[in-house]
Design an enzyme around this catalytic site. Structure first.
Site, mmCIF file in Angstrom:
data_model
loop_
_atom_site.group_PDB
_atom_site.id
_atom_site.type_symbol
_atom_site.label_atom_id
_atom_site.label_comp_id
_atom_site.label_asym_id
_atom_site.label_seq_id
_atom_site.Cartn_x
_atom_site.Cartn_y
_atom_site.Cartn_z
ATOM 1 N NE ARG A 302 33.466 48.741 52.093
ATOM 2 C CZ ARG A 302 34.648 49.441 51.755
ATOM 3 N NH1 ARG A 302 35.567 49.596 52.299
ATOM 4 N NH2 ARG A 302 34.147 50.034 50.621
ATOM 5 C CB CYS A 332 41.132 27.794 56.352
ATOM 6 S SG CYS A 332 42.242 27.289 57.868
#
Ligand SMILES: *Cc1c(COP(=O)(O)O)cnc(C)c1O
Length: 404
Positions: A302, A332
């Site tokens: 979110r 990553c």
């Protein structure tokens, strides 16, 4: 007995079950449901939990035990709801953009259905005529909600049948004698302004005279909950009052006893959830001080997807000196949970608690970077229980087929 979970208990749960960990306080779900019930007491209102916010089977069973109904956004959610023990007449399937096959299955299962396209409405008429009552998901052309990504009722939105196509709707309804019993709108998420729901009523009531069999006005979900400490959520008491004032005083309602349905998702389950993470590393740069936790947007998307704010507390050091930290994940990708946030002093190994993570938290989690989805724990009346195991290595390739 207090039904809130202390930070000390959360730290204990992190030690017991490991991190990252979703903890859900079911007593908070009950509190939220009771708020709705008491605000709408004495009115002809039904609440359908929009379960896409959090579908753990124990949450569904608990919501059912409270007396709520359930709103589903896919046929699989309908099947989950049946598995959780909801009878068909307490299940609503509000579709969007789906293949007609799913509507056929939903009809077979005997649940309420809201249709959201002219194309599926025509197919419905061809297949079932007046044999099965049905609802229409309409697009009222109202702009509402926290931001464009979670706004669904505006005139560039894909959701629902645009109300300006009324003539086409009526042509199809008449051609097949379709039994329309429900008019539905859902204008977005995080709607604080109760005026939006009143506007929705006006739009639907303009249409009412065209649909003599309509018994239900469904105003959708999207009630706002406070994410920041000084923020206000939707005023539910005011909502109840304004909605029923608007209905009572509307000339088109005369002579009909209408039921009002709502589909709260976030309102019921957001505040029950806390995501517990552990600080892997601290890293200082010229611009900020990073605390990287053993999580990322693979577990709580979110903040990155909606720019959503989540309160984050260092529950290992509640009285530590306050300084600014940027809280990031270990993925990553740029997965910043918070930038330059005032936090109690953080040390590696501390437990950071992400508040208000019950809705669209675990539910939107993934295995990105081949990391495990978190475990989930339920707390009810102070007792904790594991309700989902953490992924294991084998889960990462469970459905893969090695052909080389
Ligand atoms: C997502 C959704 C809801 C619930 O929205 P919240 O913001 O979680 O309350 C209600 N109705 C429909 C049709 C939805 O798609």
């Amino acid at each position: 007995m207090s039904t809130s979970i202390s930070n000390q208990t959360l730290v204990h749960l992190a030690e017991k079950y490991g991190t990252p960990l979703y903890v859900y306080n079911f007593n908070t779900i009950e509190r939220q449901y009771k708020k709705l019930q008491s605000a709408f007491e004495g009115t002809n209102t039904r609440f359908f939990y929009a379960c896409k916010a959090l579908t753990n089977i124990n949450v569904l069973k608990y919501v059912k035990s409270l007396g709520a109904n359930i709103d589903c956004s896919s046929i699989n959610e309908v099947k989950l709801a049946l598995k959780a023990g909801f009878p068909a007449k307490r299940i609503l399937y509000t579709s969007n953009g789906i293949s007609f096959d799913e509507i056929e299955v939903a009809k077979e299962l005997g649940v309420y259905i809201n249709i959201d396209s002219l194309s599926n409405l025509r197919k419905f008429g061809e297949a079932f005529g007046d044999q099965y009552p049905v609802g229409l998901r309409l697009r009222p052309n109202i702009m509402a909600g926290g931001n464009l990504k979670i706004s669904t009722g505006h005139e560039n939105s894909k959701f629902g049948i645009p109300v300006d196509l009324l003539d086409d709707i009526l042509t199809i309804v008449k051609a097949y004698d379709i039994n329309v019993i429900d008019l539905h709108i859902h204008t977005g998420s995080e709607i604080k302004d109760v005026g939006v729901f009143v506007k929705g009523i006006e739009v639907l009531f303009d249409l009412l005279p065209h649909f003599p069999h309509v018994k239900v006005i469904d105003l959708g979900g999207g009630f706002k909950v406070p994410y920041k400490k000084d923020e206000q959520g939707t005023d539910i008491d005011l909502l109840a009052k304004e909605v029923f004032d608007a209905i009572k005083s509307h000339p088109n309602a005369l002579g009909r006893s209408l039921e009002v349905w709502f589909e709260p998702g976030k309102f019921l389950v957001s505040e029950c959830g806390t995501l517990l993470t552990k600080v892997n590393v601290l890293k200082k740069t010229k611009t900020t001080r990073f605390a990287a936790v053993n999580s990322g947007f693979n577990h709580l998307i979110r903040p990155m997807f909606y720019d959503a704010f989540h309160q984050i507390d260092n529950i290992s050091n509640e009285n530590g000196e306050v300084g600014n930290y940027s809280i990031v994940g270990n993925i990553c990708e740029t997965d910043t949970f918070a930038w330059e946030r005032p936090m109690n002093e953080i040390k590696e190994g501390d437990i950071l608690a992400f508040r208000n993570a019950g809705a669209y938290g675990f539910e939107m989690a993934s295995n990105f970077n081949s990391r495990y989805k978190p475990a989930e724990v339920m707390v009810l009346n102070g007792n904790d229980a594991l309700i989902r195991e953490r992924d294991q290595f084998a889960d990462l390739f469970r459905k893969q087929i090695e052909v080389l």
